[in-house]
Write an enzyme that holds these catalytic residues in place. Structure first.
Site, PDB file in Angstrom:
ATOM      1  N   ASP A  53       0.746  -1.224  -0.152  1.00  0.00           N
ATOM      2  CA  ASP A  53      -0.002  -0.045   0.159  1.00  0.00           C
ATOM      3  C   ASP A  53       0.853   1.158  -0.155  1.00  0.00           C
ATOM      4  O   ASP A  53       0.250   2.156   0.222  1.00  0.00           O
ATOM      5  CB  ASP A  53      -0.723   0.186   1.364  1.00  0.00           C
ATOM      6  CG  ASP A  53      -1.990  -0.797   1.092  1.00  0.00           C
ATOM      7  OD1 ASP A  53      -2.316  -1.554   0.295  1.00  0.00           O
ATOM      8  OD2 ASP A  53      -2.773  -0.799   2.180  1.00  0.00           O
ATOM      9  N   ASP A  90      -7.527  -7.161  10.346  1.00  0.00           N
ATOM     10  CA  ASP A  90      -6.866  -5.935   9.575  1.00  0.00           C
ATOM     11  C   ASP A  90      -6.728  -4.751  10.498  1.00  0.00           C
ATOM     12  O   ASP A  90      -6.027  -3.438  10.098  1.00  0.00           O
ATOM     13  CB  ASP A  90      -7.959  -5.654   8.389  1.00  0.00           C
ATOM     14  CG  ASP A  90      -7.752  -6.694   7.356  1.00  0.00           C
ATOM     15  OD1 ASP A  90      -6.669  -7.190   7.100  1.00  0.00           O
ATOM     16  OD2 ASP A  90      -9.060  -7.012   6.797  1.00  0.00           O
TER      17      ASP A  90
END
Ligand code: BGC
Length: 600
Positions: A314, A538
């Site tokens: 990311d 997450d």
């Protein structure tokens, strides 16, 4: 870690024009060498060219276990190259892909034996040589050398038909097998992956987990302490990098997947996976994180293990989509863009780790629900290219890219193609697709690969797709397209990805395990992989104090009603989640229930 997309409107078409400099034809000898533990091969390919036509002579040398039959495969780089007439093998061509299968009299090849086959071909424009060859599906370009030296190549045993132009007398190949650990084209092909024992124990702690607990998953080095092992972190156990590599040798694994994830100012657009290094700590990233990892990975004792590094999830696309001027841009993304922390950090990691002969770097490249609009697509490829040339790195340090890491985007949408239309309206205008040019990861990965090649990456790069949690099976999975009453009804009724919004990324309710890891499943794709270990959270669904630097991101809170970046939709996150990386057994149970392909 987290990802979302930037809001978008209608966009111009993505430029996907083909690229790549082609090598001129002529007499070329390509010593292509060996492959894999059992099957190993050495191929020389020489041509004699004239305007529009050529004769190719190919010598296949078996430097692995004895073969009783063989099938040679290669791909012409140019669409106009054709095999017109071949000999000493049964030749076929489909598109650019050429296959030559042995005749009854030359199928047996003892270790060290060779055979020569050939063909007449046609070309126009240019006649570049194929860049890699396979025997029985195994690439002839690397691997463990045989313990006994192969004999010198025997002279060709066949002659071309008399109608053929005279063949070139090719010099015998001068290649020797590559040194141990030389890089292969696809490190996953026919190779056994390392099973992380720490994840395996967690998986088997949940009923039915033994059905998948021998699956290779990523080893996340998510902090400096993880290099030596850290018993007090929630996402890593006491095993450090050396322990994992030693265990991989003990398992006789042929590859291990290591996630490099500790950039300064990490996860700049979210909170759940913020890390230990501040935005200005690039020197610490280099000296205390990358250098020690490189020293361990370079240890000669691991030279026969393919070490696959997944580089910085990311990070780089955030510099394009989540800086000031974009919906929801953050100060932290501005900071790490301005001070070069991400670009220089990734470049440094690539240069240091890529210099090791048995190390394969794959950089994270987002996912379709983030980068699938042309405002994000090309510019993100540009930043990836910039990083590959930063801190002394070159594109040669990049073996490929990975998409969908730790995300939930469906691999394929069988009932909802982005090219469909309903009552004359493109489905791209549906709320779900929202003018994106892609509606699944496979089509995105293949197109993004081409864009990266166009931007200067090697034409042999391969893509990985993280399929650990993008299965979307279970009883709610649609079996047909939705009704054609409107674009939204059609798309929403038929899509297998059942998230509320594509921008949702945290502990998604309804998700399932995806495709099990698989090598070379589709053109341009090196493998489906499980990088995010399924069952690891997450992010926490409410604030949980911790010493790991992890923040509370409302996208992990099921009561949150969203922001501009997920179209002000509900987060779709599961309740009662622990902090990112910590074991979340209820999620693992749900992922197994909704697996697609289903678990037996
Ligand atoms: C976390 C890491 C963890 C990884 C794998 C990330 O979201 O921030 O700490 O190791 O997931 O579960």
């Amino acid at each position: 870690m987290n990802v979302w997309r930037k809001l978008s409107g209608p966009r111009r078409a993505v430029a996907l024009a083909g690229a790549s400099a082609l090598v001129a034809g002529g007499l070329v000898t390509i010593p292509v060498t060996a492959a894999h533990a059992a099957t190993q091969c050495d191929v020389s390919y020489t041509t004699n060219d004239w305007q529009g036509g050529f004769t190719a002579n190919i010598t296949i040398r078996n430097i692995g276990d004895p073969l009783t039959s063989w099938s040679l495969g290669f791909t012409f780089p140019d669409a106009n190259q054709r095999v017109t007439q071949g000999w000493s093998a049964r030749w076929s061509q489909s598109g650019r892909n050429v296959t030559a299968q042995n005749e009854s009299y030359n199928g047996s090849l003892a270790r060290g034996a060779s055979t020569t086959i050939g063909f007449n071909g046609s070309w126009s424009g240019s006649n570049p040589r194929p860049t890699s060859f396979t025997i029985n599906g195994v690439t002839c370009n690397g691997g463990t050398p045989p313990t006994t030296a192969p004999p010198t190549t025997s002279p060709p045993t066949s002659t071309p038909p008399t109608t053929a132009p005279p063949p070139t007398t090719a010099p015998p190949p001068t290649t020797t097998p590559p040194p141990a650990g030389a890089k292969v084209d696809n490190p996953y092909l026919n190779a056994r992956g390392y099973v992380n024992p720490e994840w395996k124990v967690k998986a088997e702690s949940v009923s039915g987990g033994n059905r998948v607990s021998n699956t290779p998953t990523g080893v996340w080095l998510d902090r400096i302490a993880a290099i030596n092992g850290t018993a007090d972190s929630q996402s890593n156990g006491p095993m450090g990098l050396r322990d994992h590599l030693d265990e991989a040798l003990r398992q006789n694994a042929q590859y291990i997947q290591v996630v490099i994830y500790n950039l300064p100012g990490r996860d700049c657009s979210a909170l759940a996976s913020n890390g230990e290094l501040k935005a200005d700590e690039l020197p610490r990233y280099k000296a205390e994180y990358i250098d020690p990892i490189a020293a361990i990975q370079a240890d000669a004792k691991y030279r026969n293990l393919r070490i696959i590094n997944i580089i910085e999830i990311d990070s780089l696309p955030n510099l394009v989509t989540n800086t000031t001027g974009n919906a929801g841009g953050t100060v932290m993304c501005d900071t790490v863009k301005a001070n070069g922390a991400y670009v220089q950090g990734v470049g440094y990691a690539l240069a240091k780790l890529g210099a090791i002969s048995n190390v394969y770097n794959y950089i994270d490249a987002g996912h379709h629900g983030w980068l699938g609009w042309d405002t994000n697509f090309g510019p993100s490829a540009g930043v990836l290219r910039e990083a590959a040339g930063a801190s002394g790195s070159t594109v040669a340090n990049v073996h490929g890219f990975i998409v969908n890491t730790a995300n939930y985007s469906a691999l394929r949408e069988p009932y909802a193609k982005v090219t469909d239309s309903v009552n004359g309206q493109t489905v791209r205008q549906s709320k779900w697709i929202d003018w994106n040019y892609y509606n699944d990861e496979l089509s995105f990965a293949q197109a993004f690969r081409q864009e990266l090649i166009n931007r200067g990456f090697d034409r042999n790069i391969g893509m990985l797709i993280d399929t650990s949690r993008n299965g979307w099976g279970g009883s709610a999975r649609p079996t047909a397209a939705g009704p054609t009453t409107s674009v939204d009804a059609y798309i929403d009724g038929g899509r297998v990805d059942r998230r509320i919004h594509k921008g949702n990324w945290c502990n998604q309710a309804g998700a399932g395990l995806g495709e099990r890891p698989k090598a070379a499943p589709e053109a341009g794709i090196d493998a489906y992989v499980w990088i995010k270990p399924p069952g690891e959270s997450d992010g926490s669904s409410r604030e949980i104090p911790n010493n790991d630097g992890k923040g509370f991101d409302r996208m992990c809170d099921p009561t949150y009603t969203g922001n501009a970046r997920n179209g002000n939709n509900r987060s779709g996150a599961l309740a009662d989640a622990p902090i990112s990386g910590a074991w979340f057994p209820a999620q693992f149970a749900e992922l197994m229930r909704n697996a697609y392909p289903p678990l037996s």
